[in-house]
Write a protein that holds these residues in place. Sequence first.
Motif, PDB file in Angstrom:
ATOM      1  N   SER A 162      22.815  39.560  62.074  1.00 29.20           N
ATOM      2  CA  SER A 162      21.456  39.430  62.589  1.00 29.20           C
ATOM      3  C   SER A 162      21.424  38.266  63.571  1.00 29.20           C
ATOM      4  N   GLU A 163      20.442  38.273  64.467  1.00 32.10           N
ATOM      5  CA  GLU A 163      20.311  37.177  65.428  1.00 32.10           C
ATOM      6  C   GLU A 163      20.006  35.873  64.721  1.00 32.10           C
ATOM      7  N   GLN A 164      19.180  35.953  63.678  1.00 33.27           N
ATOM      8  CA  GLN A 164      18.827  34.749  62.917  1.00 33.27           C
ATOM      9  C   GLN A 164      20.063  34.120  62.283  1.00 33.27           C
ATOM     10  N   ARG A 165      20.911  34.964  61.688  1.00 35.33           N
ATOM     11  CA  ARG A 165      22.126  34.446  61.054  1.00 35.33           C
ATOM     12  C   ARG A 165      23.068  33.856  62.097  1.00 35.33           C
ATOM     13  N   ASP A 166      23.218  34.522  63.239  1.00 35.18           N
ATOM     14  CA  ASP A 166      24.106  34.018  64.292  1.00 35.18           C
ATOM     15  C   ASP A 166      23.638  32.661  64.805  1.00 35.18           C
ATOM     16  N   ARG A 167      22.320  32.488  64.942  1.00 31.19           N
ATOM     17  CA  ARG A 167      21.793  31.188  65.375  1.00 31.19           C
ATOM     18  C   ARG A 167      22.104  30.112  64.347  1.00 31.19           C
ATOM     19  N   ALA A 168      21.950  30.462  63.066  1.00 25.23           N
ATOM     20  CA  ALA A 168      22.228  29.497  61.999  1.00 25.23           C
ATOM     21  C   ALA A 168      23.706  29.132  61.956  1.00 25.23           C
ATOM     22  N   ILE A 169      24.577  30.126  62.161  1.00 23.32           N
ATOM     23  CA  ILE A 169      26.018  29.870  62.177  1.00 23.32           C
ATOM     24  C   ILE A 169      26.371  28.932  63.324  1.00 23.32           C
ATOM     25  N   SER A 170      25.830  29.197  64.497  1.00 24.61           N
ATOM     26  CA  SER A 170      26.112  28.348  65.662  1.00 24.61           C
ATOM     27  C   SER A 170      25.614  26.923  65.439  1.00 24.61           C
ATOM     28  N   LYS A 171      24.465  26.803  64.827  1.00 27.54           N
ATOM     29  CA  LYS A 171      23.868  25.483  64.601  1.00 27.54           C
ATOM     30  C   LYS A 171      24.671  24.655  63.619  1.00 27.54           C
ATOM     31  N   HIS A 172      25.203  25.307  62.576  1.00 23.69           N
ATOM     32  CA  HIS A 172      25.864  24.573  61.494  1.00 23.69           C
ATOM     33  C   HIS A 172      27.385  24.602  61.582  1.00 23.69           C
ATOM     34  N   SER A 173      27.940  25.197  62.637  1.00 21.05           N
ATOM     35  CA  SER A 173      29.395  25.277  62.765  1.00 21.05           C
ATOM     36  C   SER A 173      30.026  23.909  62.960  1.00 21.05           C
ATOM     37  N   LEU A 179      31.623  26.271  58.280  1.00 21.09           N
ATOM     38  CA  LEU A 179      30.205  25.977  58.346  1.00 21.09           C
ATOM     39  C   LEU A 179      29.922  24.838  57.375  1.00 21.09           C
ATOM     40  N   THR A 180      28.985  23.987  57.708  1.00 22.04           N
ATOM     41  CA  THR A 180      28.657  22.909  56.775  1.00 22.04           C
ATOM     42  C   THR A 180      27.656  23.407  55.753  1.00 22.04           C
ATOM     43  N   GLN A 181      27.714  22.846  54.549  1.00 25.34           N
ATOM     44  CA  GLN A 181      26.729  23.167  53.528  1.00 25.34           C
ATOM     45  C   GLN A 181      25.402  22.538  53.928  1.00 25.34           C
ATOM     46  N   SER A 182      24.324  23.252  53.685  1.00 30.53           N
ATOM     47  CA  SER A 182      23.024  22.759  54.121  1.00 30.53           C
ATOM     48  C   SER A 182      22.480  21.661  53.223  1.00 30.53           C
ATOM     49  N   GLY A 183      23.084  21.433  52.062  1.00 33.70           N
ATOM     50  CA  GLY A 183      22.588  20.417  51.141  1.00 33.70           C
ATOM     51  C   GLY A 183      23.328  19.103  51.272  1.00 33.70           C
ATOM     52  N   SER A 184      24.228  18.834  50.304  1.00 36.92           N
ATOM     53  CA  SER A 184      24.907  17.538  50.248  1.00 36.92           C
ATOM     54  C   SER A 184      25.954  17.365  51.339  1.00 36.92           C
ATOM     55  N   LYS A 185      26.442  18.446  51.906  1.00 35.16           N
ATOM     56  CA  LYS A 185      27.465  18.447  52.943  1.00 35.16           C
ATOM     57  C   LYS A 185      28.828  17.939  52.451  1.00 35.16           C
ATOM     58  N   PHE A 190      34.369  28.086  54.264  1.00 43.50           N
ATOM     59  CA  PHE A 190      35.432  28.710  55.040  1.00 43.50           C
ATOM     60  C   PHE A 190      35.144  30.209  55.121  1.00 43.50           C
ATOM     61  N   SER A 191      35.104  30.740  56.339  1.00 41.84           N
ATOM     62  CA  SER A 191      34.694  32.137  56.549  1.00 41.84           C
ATOM     63  C   SER A 191      35.752  32.903  57.342  1.00 41.84           C
ATOM     64  N   PRO A 192      36.819  33.333  56.684  1.00 39.56           N
ATOM     65  CA  PRO A 192      37.920  34.000  57.400  1.00 39.56           C
ATOM     66  C   PRO A 192      37.568  35.346  58.019  1.00 39.56           C
ATOM     67  N   ILE A 193      36.476  35.988  57.576  1.00 42.74           N
ATOM     68  CA  ILE A 193      36.127  37.281  58.168  1.00 42.74           C
ATOM     69  C   ILE A 193      34.884  37.153  59.058  1.00 42.74           C
ATOM     70  N   ARG A 234      24.649  28.741  48.670  1.00 42.43           N
ATOM     71  CA  ARG A 234      23.689  28.431  49.719  1.00 42.43           C
ATOM     72  C   ARG A 234      24.442  27.998  50.974  1.00 42.43           C
ATOM     73  N   GLU A 235      24.942  29.023  51.703  1.00 41.93           N
ATOM     74  CA  GLU A 235      25.768  28.717  52.858  1.00 41.93           C
ATOM     75  C   GLU A 235      24.946  28.370  54.083  1.00 41.93           C
TER      76      GLU A 235
END
Length: 362
Positions: A162-173, A179-185, A190-193, A234-235
């Motif tokens: 989804s566009e929303q997910r892609d924006r979130a991935i780009s923001k938190h990459s 991707l960084t965890q949105s909480g404690s970090k 790790f997202s191999p696929i 909570r990725e």
Amino acid sequence: MKFCNNCLTPDLAKDQNSINIIKQEYLKDDCPWFLGYSGGKDSSALLKLVIIALSELNSFHKEITVIYCDTGVENPVITKYVYQTFESLKAECTGLGLPIKYIIAIPKLDDRFFVKVIGRGYPTPTNIFRWCTDKLRINPVKQIIDSYPKATVLLGIRKGESEQRDRAISKHSKTEYYLTQSGSKKNQIFSPIIYHSIKDVWSTLKFNSLPKSIDTQKLGELYKDAGSECPVYRELPGKSCRSSRFGCWTCTVVRKDKSISKMIENGYSQLTHLHEFRNWVAEFRDNPKYRCNQRRNGQKGLGPITLEGRKIILEKLLEVESKSNTVLIQKEELVRIKELWQKDIDNPNYIENTPFNNVFST
């Protein structure tokens, strides 16, 4: 879902690239690895590639823990498939000498669905009051992972969903596959696929022989027209179950559970009574006759389900349990529910619209 060789062609280069990345990251450090598994297509494809990657290594220096969260209200057809697959995977990985262990996480007693709804009087989840995902699915897994100072969490996250997910991935990459965890970090994801399409995922499942324990044909049949998976960690901010096929049979966040309806149409008649209960309780929760006029914080407004209402839900649930010949509520949950009823009766700050009736005859 039936597979045909003309419909799917293996993208061996894409899979091999993911396998190489998995091996590279595994060897990089001693940070423990946890793989979130839902039984769905994405987490199954991810697990396949991880098992293949490890089978190509000559030595191992750390375990990988695969975690499935049994919320207690999972679709029983899916639960049966996952438990059988888990047992087969354990034996297969042991036979291959791979350092992979399998854990089933469960929510804390007070966080379980029917303890919340029938014991505490929570209305079943809505888009406005969606209390279920964290308590039932995210927190049990997080509790295991957070017992370590730092960890790497492997998830079947993919771009292009989804566009929303892609924006979130780009923001938190952080890097190409992290991707960084949105909480404690403190943990990294790790997202191999991440660059696999839906077609790639089914190709990964069909054209890789290891592990034999993941039955791609059975998985395809369960999906029928394919659906999404509920999150196991909570990725990304705001990720929720929505209309997931691999989710809870009690889900009332969606207006209509089309996935269960479709499964019933396709021969899973054992889900009929459960689906009828789900539809009934979705309406019952909004009946003002069975809701307090005061919230637990003392404010005026639609409050908890009354004790009489909770008793009605429990009686209905036990009736469905008997009709479906499926265990839907555990004995320890029943004990806790009665304790919570008594707690409300004894609490001077808990106010109902009418005097209490005898609720302990169930």
